[in-house]
Write an enzyme that holds these catalytic residues in place. Structure first.
Site, PDB file in Angstrom:
ATOM      1  CE  LYS A 122       8.746  -1.422  -1.816  1.00 25.90           C
ATOM      2  NZ  LYS A 122       8.704   0.024  -1.640  1.00 25.90           N
ATOM      3  CE  LYS A 206       4.694  -2.294  -7.991  1.00 24.32           C
ATOM      4  NZ  LYS A 206       4.707  -1.762  -6.639  1.00 24.32           N
ATOM      5  CE  LYS A 209      10.837   4.556  -8.120  1.00 24.77           C
ATOM      6  NZ  LYS A 209      10.707   5.270  -6.859  1.00 24.77           N
TER       7      LYS A 209
HETATM    8  P1  TYM Z   1       6.725   5.016  -5.050  1.00 28.82           P
HETATM    9  O1  TYM Z   1       7.879   5.945  -4.982  1.00 28.82           O
HETATM   10  O2  TYM Z   1       6.971   3.548  -5.008  1.00 28.82           O
HETATM   11  O3  TYM Z   1       5.862   5.292  -6.344  1.00 28.82           O
HETATM   12  C1  TYM Z   1       5.413   6.595  -6.644  1.00 28.82           C
HETATM   13  C2  TYM Z   1       4.017   6.557  -7.234  1.00 28.82           C
HETATM   14  O4  TYM Z   1       4.005   5.775  -8.434  1.00 28.82           O
HETATM   15  C3  TYM Z   1       2.972   4.800  -8.364  1.00 28.82           C
HETATM   16  N1  TYM Z   1       3.388   3.597  -9.109  1.00 28.82           N
HETATM   17  C4  TYM Z   1       2.685   3.050 -10.104  1.00 28.82           C
HETATM   18  N2  TYM Z   1       1.518   3.405 -10.686  1.00 28.82           N
HETATM   19  C5  TYM Z   1       1.071   2.641 -11.711  1.00 28.82           C
HETATM   20  N3  TYM Z   1       1.736   1.555 -12.172  1.00 28.82           N
HETATM   21  C6  TYM Z   1       2.915   1.157 -11.617  1.00 28.82           C
HETATM   22  N4  TYM Z   1       3.568   0.102 -12.087  1.00 28.82           N
HETATM   23  C7  TYM Z   1       3.437   1.927 -10.537  1.00 28.82           C
HETATM   24  N5  TYM Z   1       4.561   1.826  -9.777  1.00 28.82           N
HETATM   25  C8  TYM Z   1       4.510   2.861  -8.913  1.00 28.82           C
HETATM   26  C9  TYM Z   1       2.810   4.522  -6.884  1.00 28.82           C
HETATM   27  O5  TYM Z   1       1.535   3.953  -6.616  1.00 28.82           O
HETATM   28  C10 TYM Z   1       2.982   5.904  -6.298  1.00 28.82           C
HETATM   29  O6  TYM Z   1       1.766   6.637  -6.365  1.00 28.82           O
HETATM   30  N6  TYM Z   1       4.663   4.959  -0.531  1.00 28.82           N
HETATM   31  C11 TYM Z   1       4.772   5.776  -1.730  1.00 28.82           C
HETATM   32  C12 TYM Z   1       5.344   7.154  -1.492  1.00 28.82           C
HETATM   33  C13 TYM Z   1       4.641   7.898  -0.414  1.00 28.82           C
HETATM   34  C14 TYM Z   1       3.340   8.456  -0.490  1.00 28.82           C
HETATM   35  C15 TYM Z   1       3.120   9.073   0.769  1.00 28.82           C
HETATM   36  C16 TYM Z   1       2.365   8.493  -1.480  1.00 28.82           C
HETATM   37  C17 TYM Z   1       5.130   8.172   0.811  1.00 28.82           C
HETATM   38  N7  TYM Z   1       4.223   8.880   1.525  1.00 28.82           N
HETATM   39  C18 TYM Z   1       1.923   9.736   1.052  1.00 28.82           C
HETATM   40  C19 TYM Z   1       1.157   9.144  -1.179  1.00 28.82           C
HETATM   41  C20 TYM Z   1       0.958   9.759   0.078  1.00 28.82           C
HETATM   42  C21 TYM Z   1       5.697   5.029  -2.694  1.00 28.82           C
HETATM   43  O7  TYM Z   1       6.483   4.229  -2.305  1.00 28.82           O
HETATM   44  O8  TYM Z   1       5.643   5.421  -3.940  1.00 28.82           O
END
Ligand code: TYM
Length: 344
Positions: A122, A206, A209
């Site tokens: 990132k 992957k 967004k």
């Molecule tokens: P974020 O907002 O990037 O993504 C949300 C969730 O979607 C999953 N994800 C995917 N799964 C499968 N294939 C993909 N291409 C894909 N892109 C995204 C992510 O793995 C995630 O589960 N750090 C986290 C948010 C967070 C969090 C937490 C999660 C903050 N605190 C505590 C669990 C526990 C994040 O950026 O997700």
């Protein structure tokens, strides 16, 4: 990373996860996270939040952030989360997350954070211009999980390393403050074909967004026509689908589409191959497009319906924040005592 011997945690099981309000949700978020949240709420006490503190590690327009937060909440509800079963809330409304994150910043080691691959991706070439928050992001994530002493964390595969860090922070805190079973060692729930959905334009990247091409992803709010067009244009190879998973694994784009089909239909990739082996993409893609349209368009419609009544979403988020605080506050009080703060 550390060698502290874990002591069995005896507290209740609890699910926690979250999604950042930093752009439209896509099929990866839906299959990797939302679908699992909706299922787990029937099995365990479930806490699902909107990660607005995490979102501001990169610039977010203050005029849009609250609305983006409502949109994620609407997606949760549209995917089947029930506020009577799951606690749904905005992260920033429960101050204990940030308090615990500070304490964890004093527990985690620089060397541990230096290994985090997501920060490297990132921050790109301009690491020194990234916010400090982007660097310490996984420490806040550990606090999100451990403030509720969560035992199960449903996420996509890209979060695996952050979960490993969470386990290390929990172990080191328990060790340093001589409270061997205070925090659990949370288990990541990553299994299944939806855990790593790849770009429709490039089977080695992957679905994300931030990909500049909208054709790389299916958004939850896409129309039926958009979804069908994106599946039709998805990159593939000229071969028919193979018989075995081993052969499929050598063909990234085909593997991805079969994985998406499996995840959307609740089947395994082997089951999908059993039906489509020997058939070309001329047959498979229309079937996948139909399935994707059938599954996703009602979610998008429900989201739009829910967003037409923001007061109801706000009511759910407020009630969720109150319930979350009731669990988070006693944990923080105990942590303050263990650390030895005045007045604790
Ligand atoms: P974020 O907002 O990037 O993504 C949300 C969730 O979607 C999953 N994800 C995917 N799964 C499968 N294939 C993909 N291409 C894909 N892109 C995204 C992510 O793995 C995630 O589960 N750090 C986290 C948010 C967070 C969090 C937490 C999660 C903050 N605190 C505590 C669990 C526990 C994040 O950026 O997700």
């Amino acid at each position: 990373m550390t060698d502290h011997t874990p002591v069995p945690y005896a507290g209740p099981t609890r699910v926690l996860s979250g999604v950042q309000p930093s752009g439209a949700l896509h099929l990866g978020n839906y299959l990797g996270a939302l679908v699992k949240f909706a299922k787990l709420q029937h099995e365990m006490d479930t806490f699902i939040f909107v990660a607005d503190l995490h979102a501001i590690t990169v610039w977010q327009d203050p005029a849009l952030l609250a609305q983006q937060t409502r949109e994620i909440a609407a997606a949760y509800l549209a995917a089947g989360l029930d506020p009577k079963k799951a606690t749904i809330f905005p992260q920033s409304a429960v101050r204990e997350h940030a308090d615990l994150a500070w304490i964890f910043q004093c527990v985690a080691r620089l060397g541990w954070l230096d290994r985090m691959t997501q920060f490297k991706e990132k921050s790109g070439k301009h690491k020194e211009r990234s916010s400090v928050g982007l660097y310490t992001y996984p420490v806040l994530q550990a606090a999100d999980i451990l403030i509720y002493k969560a035992t199960h964390v449903p996420v996509g595969e890209d979060q695996k390393q952050h979960l490993e860090l969470t386990r290390d922070i929990a172990a080191k805190f328990n060790h340093d403050f001589a409270a061997p079973a205070f925090f659990p060692q949370p288990d990541p729930l990553i299994q299944g074909p939806g855990a790593r959905v790849m770009s429709l334009r490039d089977g080695s990247a992957k679905m994300s967004k931030s990909d500049p091409s909208d054709y790389s992803r299916i958004n939850l709010t896409d129309t039926a026509d958009d979804i069908a067009a994106k599946v039709r244009k998805a990159r593939t190879d000229p071969e028919p689908l193979p018989e075995t998973l081993e052969e499929l694994a050598t063909r990234a784009e085909a593997d991805n589409l079969v994985g998406i089909f499996a995840a959307l239909s609740g089947r395994t990739k082997a089951e999908v191959l059993a039906e489509y082996a020997g058939k070309g993409f001329g047959t498979f893609k229309p079937a996948l497009a139909d399935l994707a349209v059938e599954t996703l368009t009602p979610v998008g419609e429900r989201m739009r319906g829910l967003l037409s009544d923001p007061t109801e979403i706000d009511r759910i988020l407020k009630a969720g924040a109150e319930r979350a605080s009731e669990v988070a506050a006693p944990t923080l009080a105990e942590v303050r005592k263990l650390v030895g703060f005045w007045g604790a």
